[in-house]
Enzyme design. Structure first.
Site, mmCIF file in Angstrom:
data_model
loop_
_atom_site.group_PDB
_atom_site.id
_atom_site.type_symbol
_atom_site.label_atom_id
_atom_site.label_comp_id
_atom_site.label_asym_id
_atom_site.label_seq_id
_atom_site.Cartn_x
_atom_site.Cartn_y
_atom_site.Cartn_z
ATOM 1 N N THR A 108 0.606 -1.080 0.160
ATOM 2 C CA THR A 108 -0.026 0.100 -0.138
ATOM 3 C C THR A 108 0.805 1.033 -0.023
ATOM 4 O O THR A 108 1.094 1.684 1.254
ATOM 5 C CB THR A 108 -0.866 -0.097 1.306
ATOM 6 N N LEU A 176 6.540 -6.869 11.465
ATOM 7 C CA LEU A 176 7.875 -7.412 10.985
ATOM 8 C C LEU A 176 8.681 -6.219 10.619
ATOM 9 O O LEU A 176 8.433 -5.477 9.844
ATOM 10 C CB LEU A 176 7.807 -8.512 10.182
ATOM 11 N N ARG A 177 9.791 -6.389 11.020
ATOM 12 C CA ARG A 177 11.034 -5.456 10.619
ATOM 13 C C ARG A 177 11.685 -5.948 9.469
ATOM 14 O O ARG A 177 12.318 -7.178 9.582
ATOM 15 C CB ARG A 177 11.747 -5.081 11.673
ATOM 16 N N LYS A 230 -1.930 -1.061 13.687
ATOM 17 C CA LYS A 230 -0.625 -0.612 12.959
ATOM 18 C C LYS A 230 -0.117 0.659 12.730
ATOM 19 O O LYS A 230 1.050 0.901 13.052
ATOM 20 C CB LYS A 230 -0.912 -1.524 11.525
ATOM 21 N N PHE A 275 14.607 3.000 19.717
ATOM 22 C CA PHE A 275 14.131 3.837 18.619
ATOM 23 C C PHE A 275 14.290 5.329 19.350
ATOM 24 O O PHE A 275 13.546 6.240 18.850
ATOM 25 C CB PHE A 275 12.696 3.684 18.294
ATOM 26 N N CYS A 286 7.816 1.809 5.060
ATOM 27 C CA CYS A 286 6.634 1.659 6.151
ATOM 28 C C CYS A 286 6.647 3.143 6.846
ATOM 29 O O CYS A 286 5.642 3.849 6.509
ATOM 30 C CB CYS A 286 6.702 0.616 7.029
ATOM 31 N N LYS A 289 5.433 6.639 4.805
ATOM 32 C CA LYS A 289 4.145 6.692 4.072
ATOM 33 C C LYS A 289 3.274 6.318 5.168
ATOM 34 O O LYS A 289 2.047 7.003 4.871
ATOM 35 C CB LYS A 289 4.179 5.752 2.886
ATOM 36 N N ARG A 356 13.583 2.229 -0.625
ATOM 37 C CA ARG A 356 12.336 2.988 -0.334
ATOM 38 C C ARG A 356 12.893 3.939 0.540
ATOM 39 O O ARG A 356 12.671 3.720 1.628
ATOM 40 C CB ARG A 356 11.116 2.175 -0.299
HETATM 41 C C1 UDX Z 1 9.081 -0.639 10.551
HETATM 42 C C2 UDX Z 1 8.560 -1.152 11.945
HETATM 43 O O1 UDX Z 1 9.659 -1.042 12.889
HETATM 44 C C3 UDX Z 1 7.730 -2.345 11.888
HETATM 45 O O2 UDX Z 1 7.297 -2.884 13.133
HETATM 46 C C4 UDX Z 1 6.728 -2.219 10.842
HETATM 47 O O3 UDX Z 1 6.009 -3.416 10.500
HETATM 48 C C5 UDX Z 1 7.173 -1.635 9.521
HETATM 49 O O4 UDX Z 1 7.991 -0.589 9.618
HETATM 50 P P1 UDX Z 1 11.182 -1.232 9.102
HETATM 51 O O5 UDX Z 1 10.655 -0.355 8.267
HETATM 52 O O6 UDX Z 1 11.611 -2.878 8.678
HETATM 53 O O7 UDX Z 1 10.121 -1.674 10.248
HETATM 54 O O8 UDX Z 1 12.422 -0.671 9.837
HETATM 55 P P2 UDX Z 1 12.872 -0.302 11.420
HETATM 56 O O9 UDX Z 1 13.713 -1.028 11.765
HETATM 57 O O10 UDX Z 1 11.704 0.176 12.045
HETATM 58 O O11 UDX Z 1 13.661 1.124 11.069
HETATM 59 C C6 UDX Z 1 12.864 2.143 10.462
HETATM 60 C C7 UDX Z 1 13.867 3.541 10.037
HETATM 61 O O12 UDX Z 1 13.989 4.195 11.366
HETATM 62 C C8 UDX Z 1 15.131 3.124 9.574
HETATM 63 O O13 UDX Z 1 15.406 3.826 8.513
HETATM 64 C C9 UDX Z 1 16.117 3.147 10.706
HETATM 65 O O14 UDX Z 1 17.449 3.828 10.272
HETATM 66 C C10 UDX Z 1 15.361 4.467 11.650
HETATM 67 N N1 UDX Z 1 15.690 4.382 13.062
HETATM 68 C C11 UDX Z 1 15.274 3.393 13.777
HETATM 69 C C12 UDX Z 1 16.300 5.389 13.548
HETATM 70 O O15 UDX Z 1 16.718 6.403 12.887
HETATM 71 N N2 UDX Z 1 16.572 5.772 14.957
HETATM 72 C C13 UDX Z 1 16.197 4.645 15.645
HETATM 73 O O16 UDX Z 1 16.447 4.582 17.001
HETATM 74 C C14 UDX Z 1 15.451 3.394 15.174
#
Ligand code: UDX
Length: 459
Positions: A108, A176-177, A230, A275, A286, A289, A356
């Protein structure tokens, strides 16, 4: 326990629609989410049919090849195919006949000219499946959708399916990540079941029986709440990242150090350190968007004010990219024209080939636009990056790509970049100047090796 050492046939050998038997599953959409879900469910002992409209993808998956980078998944795919419990097809009619429970896992993405989510793939998948549903079945949405979609799809499915109201709809958001997709699927921290009937809940419990048996908490709720869980989760995570990055901005103006600040906050377990890592901010398919689509949907529903802060979360995140470009320019002496920049990283995060909305590529292409010669290195995402950003140069490894560089900028914190020896890189560059966009390097060590080291939110 390693994903590949899972007990086999956990769900039991009996399949079919008979009471007590393990349901037969289809997974529609074989991207990051769907391919992982299909493989993991087969590894858990279910009979699974993966479905996609892209015949090339289906061919590759049937040949045991994962079309994207995801640690652990290729081994598990081969194992699942060998077990005979997993197949992939482009046939929706075949899927409709095969499955008791159908998982909708298509993308999506953000719409071209709007912040809203583009639901065309969800609508197409559900429509195509429903037209062939001649028997009792449960359609389960996993894709991230604007609140209200499940109610609309319920009406659509029951209107189009020859089996009518024998077909039910449920929502089961996925958390999921990327990079940890296998483990997150096999051992999720919770399962959320949005259901409209007891039978739908029963079917979902059967479809996740081996996961539930491991003690995974299950939250059973209505369709609307399940959809909201979500976007609420992703909004919270994005907000937490932008919060610490906002503090980085304040540190930049005051001479504070955001890494010390974050460390001190993290000891408060009401806040926690996850985080809360400052730096270049979030990207990927994710978080960016999803917060935009949530804000947009809330505005449509007349509650835009309630989540108006998400616009600021997005703005803070974008400013980190601009500020990183500024730091590179400052180190280069104020003008980027003709400056040779080595960009370490293209993927939106380490252990992924996903580009992305990647902050790394955004920074690299802005530097290029401002006149720099940019060479990008990434252990997994180079091919994808080259396709979308052909104007940039690409190297094979950090050291050789840094040869002759005026500024090095670390944009994705891959382990191999973290482990780069400042002396080895120092020997090949033109100027020892580095911007650490992810707080991934030890400033003392780099400075001791003669580097001018700069990082966001640090003196
Ligand atoms: C995320 C959610 O964690 C997940 O639960 C959902 O299903 C999909 O979106 P993902 O996109 O795989 O997962 O990445 P994630 O590990 O969450 O990281 C997202 C972004 O945040 C990355 O670009 C990462 O570099 C950034 N990030 C993460 C930070 O800048 N600082 C942090 O402390 C953690």
């Amino acid at each position: 326990m390693d994903a590949t050492t899972l007990p086999e046939d956990t769900a039991g050998p009996r399949t079919g629609d008979a009471a007590g038997a393990a349901p037969r599953l289809t997974v529609i959409g074989t991207g990051y989410l769907g391919a992982t879900h299909a493989v993991c469910m087969a590894a858990l002992g279910f009979d699974v049919l993966g479905v996609d409209v892209d015949p090339v993808k289906i061919e590759r998956l049937n040949a045991g090849e994962v079309p994207f980078f995801e640690p652990g998944l290729p081994e598990l795919l081969v194992k699942a195919l060998d077990s005979g419990r997993l197949r992939f097809t482009t046939g929706f009619e075949e899927a409709a006949e095969f499955g008791d429970v159908h998982f909708i896992c298509v993308g999506t993405p953000q719409q071209q000219d709007s912040d809203a989510a583009d639901l065309r793939y969800v609508d197409a998948a559900v429509t195509e499946l429903a037209r062939h549903l001649r028997r009792r079945a449960l359609v389960v949405g996993k894709s991230t959708v604007p609140v209200g979609t499940a109610a609309r799809l319920t009406e659509l499915v029951q209107r189009l399916a020859p089996a009518g109201t024998e077909v039910e709809l449920a929502w089961n958001p996925e958390f999921l990540r990327e990079g940890y997709a296998v483990d997150d699927t096999l051992r999720p921290d919770r399962l959320v079941f949005g259901t409209a009937s007891a039978r739908a809940e029963e079917q979902l419990r059967a479809a996740f029986a081996p996961v539930i048996a491991r003690g995974t908490p299950v939250v059973v709720t209505d369709l609307t709440t399940a959809e909201l869980v979500k976007v609420a989760a992703n909004s919270f995570l994005a907000t937490k990242i932008s919060y610490i990055n906002a503090m980085a901005e304040v540190c930049e103006a005051t001479g504070g150090d955001v890494t010390g600040l974050a460390e001190a906050l993290a000891y408060d377990d009401r806040i926690g350190g996850r985080f809360l890592k400052p730096g270049l901010g979030f990207g990927g398919g994710c978080l960016p968007k999803d917060i935009r689509a949530f804000a947009h949907r809330a505005e449509e529903l007349g509650v835009g004010q309630a989540v108006g802060f998400l616009r600021q979360v997005d703005d803070i995140n974008k400013r980190r990219r601009a500020r990183t470009v500024d730091l590179v320019r400052e180190l280069a002496g104020g003008d980027l024209t003709g400056v040779r920049v080595t960009a370490l990283g293209a993927a939106f995060k380490p252990n992924s080939d996903d580009i992305r909305d990647a902050p790394a590529l955004d920074v690299a292409s802005t530097l290029h636009r401002l006149g720099a010669h940019v060479t990008v290195v990434d252990p997994a995402a180079t091919e994808n990056a080259r396709r979308s950003h052909p104007q940039l140069d690409y190297g094979t490894d950090a050291i050789s790509a840094a040869a002759g560089a005026d500024v090095v900028v670390l944009l994705t914190e891959w382990n191999e970049f973290r482990q780069t020896a400042p002396e080895a890189m120092g020997a090949v560059v033109n100027h020892r100047r580095i911007v650490d966009g992810r707080h991934a390097l030890d400033p003392a060590r780099w400075r001791a090796a003669g580097w001018e080291y700069r990082a966001l939110g640090r003196p």
